[in-house]
Motif scaffolding. Structure first.
Motif, mmCIF file in Angstrom:
data_model
loop_
_atom_site.group_PDB
_atom_site.id
_atom_site.type_symbol
_atom_site.label_atom_id
_atom_site.label_comp_id
_atom_site.label_asym_id
_atom_site.label_seq_id
_atom_site.Cartn_x
_atom_site.Cartn_y
_atom_site.Cartn_z
ATOM 1 N N ASP A 172 0.652 -0.906 -0.217
ATOM 2 C CA ASP A 172 0.067 -0.356 0.052
ATOM 3 C C ASP A 172 0.855 1.456 0.492
ATOM 4 O O ASP A 172 0.740 2.297 -0.606
ATOM 5 C CB ASP A 172 -1.131 -0.243 0.787
ATOM 6 N N ASN A 175 2.832 2.083 -3.752
ATOM 7 C CA ASN A 175 0.943 2.417 -3.932
ATOM 8 C C ASN A 175 1.295 4.152 -4.224
ATOM 9 O O ASN A 175 0.952 4.602 -4.666
ATOM 10 C CB ASN A 175 -0.211 2.096 -4.073
ATOM 11 N N ARG A 176 1.225 4.027 -3.133
ATOM 12 C CA ARG A 176 1.136 5.657 -2.464
ATOM 13 C C ARG A 176 2.398 6.541 -2.894
ATOM 14 O O ARG A 176 2.113 7.572 -2.994
ATOM 15 C CB ARG A 176 0.621 5.866 -1.112
ATOM 16 N N LEU A 286 2.006 8.570 4.847
ATOM 17 C CA LEU A 286 1.402 8.098 4.110
ATOM 18 C C LEU A 286 0.598 7.456 4.186
ATOM 19 O O LEU A 286 -0.658 6.439 4.206
ATOM 20 C CB LEU A 286 1.952 7.598 3.033
ATOM 21 N N GLU A 289 -3.143 8.941 5.596
ATOM 22 C CA GLU A 289 -3.233 8.567 4.444
ATOM 23 C C GLU A 289 -3.882 7.684 4.732
ATOM 24 O O GLU A 289 -5.484 7.820 4.952
ATOM 25 C CB GLU A 289 -2.768 9.333 3.382
ATOM 26 N N ALA A 290 -3.885 6.574 4.338
ATOM 27 C CA ALA A 290 -4.575 5.315 4.351
ATOM 28 C C ALA A 290 -5.575 5.182 5.374
ATOM 29 O O ALA A 290 -5.945 4.717 4.821
ATOM 30 C CB ALA A 290 -3.626 3.918 3.665
ATOM 31 N N ARG A 294 -8.310 7.765 2.130
ATOM 32 C CA ARG A 294 -8.167 7.660 1.419
ATOM 33 C C ARG A 294 -7.120 7.034 0.027
ATOM 34 O O ARG A 294 -5.809 6.627 0.516
ATOM 35 C CB ARG A 294 -6.970 9.134 1.530
ATOM 36 N N ALA A 296 -5.144 5.598 -2.933
ATOM 37 C CA ALA A 296 -4.347 5.917 -3.725
ATOM 38 C C ALA A 296 -4.217 6.837 -4.895
ATOM 39 O O ALA A 296 -5.036 6.255 -5.453
ATOM 40 C CB ALA A 296 -3.163 4.368 -3.774
ATOM 41 N N PRO A 297 -2.867 7.512 -5.238
ATOM 42 C CA PRO A 297 -3.430 8.387 -6.444
ATOM 43 C C PRO A 297 -3.448 7.145 -8.275
ATOM 44 O O PRO A 297 -2.289 6.216 -7.656
ATOM 45 C CB PRO A 297 -1.594 9.215 -6.452
ATOM 46 N N GLU A 341 4.531 17.431 1.499
ATOM 47 C CA GLU A 341 4.152 16.238 2.289
ATOM 48 C C GLU A 341 4.719 14.873 3.512
ATOM 49 O O GLU A 341 3.956 14.808 4.167
ATOM 50 C CB GLU A 341 4.058 15.496 -0.004
#
Length: 396
Positions: A172, A175-176, A286, A289-290, A294, A296-297, A341
């Motif tokens: 994950d 991916n992010r 990140l 965010e997970a 949220r 992944a882009p 970020e």
């Protein structure tokens, strides 16, 4: 303090440190700080000719008396690799890196060598390089012989590991992280010269390394998809085994870490520490965010590949590409966005002021590729580039 005074580890022959690097809850207030660790690949050159020489086995034998399994062979006998033990402290990481380098510099000197931290060979080898006498490396050499040609194309990278709770979390985070890896690549670019010529790139290692199977951006995968893709790559013969999956971000097959593989090895220790804290800061941000749900882009692969290409060409001194928007932007603007970020994760670990200070130093002094070219411009001698790299790698 010797690096071996830290938590003991073992290592496989692909350089991935087999170490328990799970998150640790040691932030005041009970938060988690992810552990981090670094692998550095170095080049050995003759002290007189400055050309690569295959004295790695003897250098490793000497250094291993102190470092044990923290020093390892690499694909070519003209290379050596070291790996740190996991830590949550940037100061401890820096101390380990300095100790490992000092031991290698001394061992190399005993064999008439200089130790270089450059992504590619500055001066052309005087003879074909040899592959390390290890069954696995020999198998890999046979597998990729059409790619390697006459065995004179050495690449040396710096790989950053961060501790994770599971393979699912590693995937994950991979991916992010995809939008941010081109900027990390640009920050670490340190291979403008290759075998006696200026390539025009900031990171020629990126070009040479990309000839190997699977090197490139990782596909977006969950754990089930990873198992299918990894098995398919092995069954098809594209790779010998899963350790030959060389994506820019990959989960370890042995321990709970995410490995980031976009960086050239760098002569300045502070640049390596900067990369490690930025990767960890990004990972921590990140993860949060997970946890908030949220997604992944969703990036176009061609756009992401172009962002990596521009990072390799320009490093910090030209225009990069935002792989999310597709808009061109100055490399330093993209680095600033990366820092923003990563800021929550950096702050949570107490690393924000350190990251800012180290970024300011790179902005002021230039990245590795710019420093190599500056050394060459002074007298037009590649030997000056080599000597500058050797001096920098021996300075803590």
């Amino acid at each position: 303090m010797s690096p071996t005074a830290s938590t003991p580890i073992t290592a496989d022959h692909q350089g991935a440190a087999r170490t328990h690097a799970a998150p640790r809850a040691d932030v005041p207030g009970g938060g988690e700080v992810l552990t981090m660790g670094v692998e550095e690949e170095f080049l050995l050159v003759d002290r007189h000719t400055r050309a690569p020489v295959g004295r790695g086995p003897r250098v490793i034998e000497a250094a291993s008396r102190t470092l044990g399994p923290l020093v390892q062979p690499e694909f070519f006998t003209a290379q050596v690799e070291v790996c740190t033990t996991p830590t949550t402290s940037p100061a401890a990481l820096r101390a380990q890196l300095a100790g490992l380098r000092a031991e290698l510099v001394g061992a190399a000197a005993g064999e008439g060598c200089l130790l270089l931290a450059a992504g590619t060979t500055v001066i052309r080898p005087e003879r074909a390089l040899t592959v390390t006498r290890d069954a696995r490396y020999r198998s890999i050499a046979s597998h990729v012989a059409p790619i390697l040609g006459n065995y004179d194309r050495v690449v040396c990278g710096c790989h950053v590991h961060v501790g994770v709770s599971s393979r699912a979390e590693a995937l994950d985070l991979a991916n992010r992280m995809r939008p941010w890896l081109p900027s990390l690549q640009a920050l670490a670019a340190n291979s403008p010269f290759d075998r006696g010529r200026d390539t025009g790139y900031a990171s020629w290692r990126a070009v040479e390394h990309a000839r190997w199977p699977t090197v490139g951006p990782a596909p977006v995968l969950d754990e089930a998809a990873y198992e299918r893709v990894a098995d398919a790559l092995v069954r098809s013969g594209a790779v010998l085994d899963r350790r030959m999956i060389y994506w820019f971000a990959r989960p370890s097959e042995h321990v709970p870490t995410l490995e980031i593989r976009v960086a050239d090895v760098n002569a300045r220790i502070d640049t390596v520490v900067l990369l490690a804290v930025l990767v960890r800061g990004l990972a921590a941000t990140l993860r949060a965010e997970a946890a908030e749900g949220r997604p992944a882009p969703d990036l176009e692969f061609a756009r992401l590949s172009e962002a990596h290409r521009r990072a390799a060409v320009h490093g910090l001194d030209g225009e990069g590409l935002d792989p999310v928007s597709g808009a061109g932007a100055a490399a330093w603007d993209l680095i600033t966005r990366l820092r923003a970020e990563a800021a929550p994760g950096l702050a949570a670990a107490g690393d924000l002021s350190l990251a800012d200070a180290l970024l300011d130093r790179v902005r002021t002094e230039g990245g590795g590729s710019a420093q190599q070219r500056a050394a060459h411009r002074r007298r037009g001698r590649l030997s000056d580039v080599v000597d500058g790299l050797a001096e920098a790698v021996s300075t803590a």
